[in-house]
Scaffold this motif. Structure first.
Motif, PDB file in Angstrom:
ATOM      1  N   UNK A  31       0.845  -1.502  -0.167  1.00 13.47           N
ATOM      2  CA  UNK A  31       0.413  -0.179  -0.101  1.00 13.47           C
ATOM      3  C   UNK A  31       0.608   1.363  -0.255  1.00 13.47           C
ATOM      4  N   UNK A  32       1.833   1.817   0.738  1.00  6.99           N
ATOM      5  CA  UNK A  32       2.491   2.175   0.983  1.00  6.99           C
ATOM      6  C   UNK A  32       3.667   3.153  -0.457  1.00  6.99           C
ATOM      7  N   UNK A  33       2.497   4.391  -0.783  1.00  4.64           N
ATOM      8  CA  UNK A  33       3.291   5.317  -2.282  1.00  4.64           C
ATOM      9  C   UNK A  33       2.087   5.051  -2.791  1.00  4.64           C
ATOM     10  N   UNK A  34       1.691   4.345  -3.035  1.00  5.70           N
ATOM     11  CA  UNK A  34      -0.044   4.053  -3.763  1.00  5.70           C
ATOM     12  C   UNK A  34      -1.013   5.676  -3.984  1.00  5.70           C
ATOM     13  N   UNK A  35      -1.360   5.755  -4.775  1.00  3.29           N
ATOM     14  CA  UNK A  35      -1.852   7.005  -4.448  1.00  3.29           C
ATOM     15  C   UNK A  35      -3.233   7.455  -4.179  1.00  3.29           C
ATOM     16  N   UNK A  83       7.548   4.288  -1.309  1.00  3.36           N
ATOM     17  CA  UNK A  83       7.646   2.632  -1.417  1.00  3.36           C
ATOM     18  C   UNK A  83       8.465   1.537  -0.837  1.00  3.36           C
TER      19      UNK A  83
ATOM     20  N   UNK B  26      -4.709   9.300 -10.345  1.00  2.00           N
ATOM     21  CA  UNK B  26      -5.312   9.252  -8.783  1.00  2.00           C
ATOM     22  C   UNK B  26      -5.598   8.493  -8.871  1.00  2.00           C
ATOM     23  N   UNK B  28      -5.453   5.625 -10.404  1.00  2.00           N
ATOM     24  CA  UNK B  28      -5.098   4.459 -11.476  1.00  2.00           C
ATOM     25  C   UNK B  28      -4.515   4.236 -10.324  1.00  2.00           C
ATOM     26  N   UNK B  30      -0.120   2.186  -8.797  1.00  4.76           N
ATOM     27  CA  UNK B  30       1.114   2.262  -9.334  1.00  4.76           C
ATOM     28  C   UNK B  30       1.015   0.330  -9.509  1.00  4.76           C
ATOM     29  N   UNK B  34       4.711  -4.729  -6.930  1.00  2.00           N
ATOM     30  CA  UNK B  34       3.571  -5.310  -6.380  1.00  2.00           C
ATOM     31  C   UNK B  34       3.631  -6.720  -6.838  1.00  2.00           C
ATOM     32  N   UNK B  83       9.417  -0.566  -7.118  1.00  2.00           N
ATOM     33  CA  UNK B  83       9.227   0.582  -7.290  1.00  2.00           C
ATOM     34  C   UNK B  83       9.061   2.048  -7.481  1.00  2.00           C
TER      35      UNK B  83
END
Lengths: 83, 83
Positions: A31-35, A83, B26, B28, B30, B34, B83
Motif C-alpha cells: 500500500x505504501x506510496x500508492x496514490x 514505496x 490518481x 489508477x 501504481x 506489487x 517500485x
C-alpha cells in the motif's frame, strides 16, 4: 489517534504488514506510496461491498471498524510513505 | 513479444504509465513492485468481471486483448520492477 496508530488499531497491519510494505501473503497488495485517491476509493469500495474479489471480501469484514474519516486519514498517510 | 512490448501493445501504459509507475490519474494504481500473485489475481478478476469497482470496469474493456498467458508474463515483469 494518529494514522500510524490507526493502522495498528484497525488491524490493517495484520495483512499489509509494517507501513503497508510487507504484505503477509503475496495475494495482498503493498500500500505504501500508492496514490491517495486510489487508496481512498478501494477502502470505501471494499467497505461498501462494491469490491469483493479475491481476498478483498475478507477485508470487508474488518472495515466496519474503520470510519470514513479514518479511511481518509489512512489513505493520506499510506500515500505519503515511500514505496 | 516480451513483457515490456506487451505492456505497450495491450495499452496498459495508457492508464498505468511507463513501467507501471506513473498512473495518468490518481485513481489508477501504481503496479511496479506489487507482488506477482496479487497482480495476477487482479488482472484475471477484472478480465472475468469479478472485480468491477471504480475504474476497474474500464479496464475490463481492455482485457479482452490480453490472454491468460500474457497476464502471467505481465504480472511477473511488473512484480520484478523496482517500485
Amino acid at each position: 489517534m494518529d494514522a500510524a496508530e490507526l493502522y495498528h488499531e484497525r488491524t490493517c497491519i495484520a495483512c499489509h504488514g509494517a507501513y503497508g510494505k510487507q504484505p503477509v501473503m503475496d495475494e495482498y497488495p503493498k500500500l505504501a506510496g500508492q496514490a491517495e485517491a486510489y487508496l481512498l476509493t478501494q477502502m470505501k469500495d471494499i467497505k461498501n461491498g462494491y469490491r469483493t474479489n479475491a481476498h478483498s471480501v475478507a477485508m470487508q469484514n474488518v472495515m466496519h471498524l474503520v470510519s470514513d474519516e479514518e479511511i481518509a486519514v489512512l489513505a493520506k498517510w499510506l500515500a505519503s510513505l515511500s514505496e
